[in-house]
Enzyme design. Structure first.
Site, PDB file in Angstrom:
ATOM      1  N   GLY B  44       0.816  -1.154  -0.022  1.00 57.11           N
ATOM      2  CA  GLY B  44       0.129  -0.110   0.024  1.00 57.11           C
ATOM      3  C   GLY B  44       0.753   1.085   0.158  1.00 57.11           C
ATOM      4  CG  HIS B  45       4.468   3.889   1.527  1.00 57.88           C
ATOM      5  ND1 HIS B  45       5.616   3.991   1.121  1.00 57.88           N
ATOM      6  CD2 HIS B  45       3.998   4.791   2.568  1.00 57.88           C
ATOM      7  CE1 HIS B  45       6.023   5.172   1.331  1.00 57.88           C
ATOM      8  NE2 HIS B  45       4.945   5.792   2.345  1.00 57.88           N
ATOM      9  CG  PHE B  46       2.331   5.357  -2.339  1.00 57.59           C
ATOM     10  CD1 PHE B  46       1.323   5.819  -1.418  1.00 57.59           C
ATOM     11  CD2 PHE B  46       3.612   5.843  -2.330  1.00 57.59           C
ATOM     12  CE1 PHE B  46       1.930   6.652  -0.332  1.00 57.59           C
ATOM     13  CE2 PHE B  46       4.122   6.798  -1.322  1.00 57.59           C
ATOM     14  CZ  PHE B  46       3.181   7.125  -0.573  1.00 57.59           C
ATOM     15  CG  LEU B  51       7.901   5.238  -2.337  1.00 60.46           C
ATOM     16  CD1 LEU B  51       8.007   5.911  -1.275  1.00 60.46           C
ATOM     17  CD2 LEU B  51       8.296   5.944  -3.751  1.00 60.46           C
TER      18      LEU B  51
END
Lengths: 85, 135
Positions: B44-46, B51
């Site tokens: 989820g990042h991203f 990253l």
């Protein structure tokens, strides 16, 4: 105010980023922790490192810290005593 | 040193040190973290643009700092007590081999101050000063 005491106060202000304070605002006899300046354990570590860097005096353990951090006066005396040795 | 779980109390998905290359207890540590697409936080990042979150770079440095202790921290807990002068200069991506360099600045009353740098291929990604407390 003695020269050493003034330098101790300036070191405290610089090291702990007490930017809105002047040396005269810190009372000689007021406790550094708790009710006086209200410093915490992180500030204690910063002071230990600052004292070593600026005055070449090591505060070895918490017992020594308890004695040295009683007040600015106590800290000045502690530094004066150990810097000579 | 490769027995990382034998020294740190952290476990999946939060054990963020893979290898310790050099170690001088009380002085400095050089460790490694290899970033992969399999890292849970990259989901989820991203999405579509993975990253490593900057706060996790700080956590990697704090965990690497745990190896400054001579004894195993197994069972003991270390907590992040402060972060000073943190700079995030470039992001870390899957495939990156991160070098975690930490050096001890001093300690008092159970608190330790360490300076750390996360590096990838000779580029500084993150520099920070951390305060770590051992309980």
């Amino acid at each position: 105010m003695s020269d050493l005491k003034l330098r101790v106060k300036e070191m405290i202000i610089e090291r702990l980023k007490l930017e809105d304070m002047a040396p005269d605002d810190i009372e000689d006899g007021a406790p550094l922790f708790g009710d006086g300046l209200g410093l915490d354990s992180i500030d204690a570590l910063e002071l230990v490192l600052g004292i070593e860097q600026v005055f070449g005096v090591k505060i070895e353990d918490e017992a020594a810290g308890l004695k040295a951090f009683k007040s600015v006066q106590a800290l000045t005396d502690f530094i004066a005593e150990h810097a000579k040795a | 040193m490769t027995d990382i779980p034998g020294h740190l109390p952290h476990r999946y998905p939060f054990l963020l040190v893979d290898r310790v290359l050099e170690r001088e207890p009380g002085v400095r540590v050089l460790a490694e973290k290899l970033v992969t697409f399999g890292e849970p936080y990259l989901q989820g990042h991203f999405e579509g643009r993975p990253l490593v979150p900057g706060v996790l770079l700080l956590e990697m440095l704090a965990q690497a700092g745990g190896f400054l202790e001579a004894e195993s921290l197994h069972g003991a807990a270390i907590f992040l007590a402060g972060v000073q002068d943190a700079r995030f200069k470039a992001p870390a991506f899957p495939g990156d081999r991160l070098r975690l360099e930490v050096s001890a600045e001093g300690s008092f009353g159970g608190l330790m101050k360490v300076k750390g740098t996360v590096r990838c291929e000779d580029r500084d990604l993150c520099t920070a000063t951390l305060l770590v407390k051992r309980l």
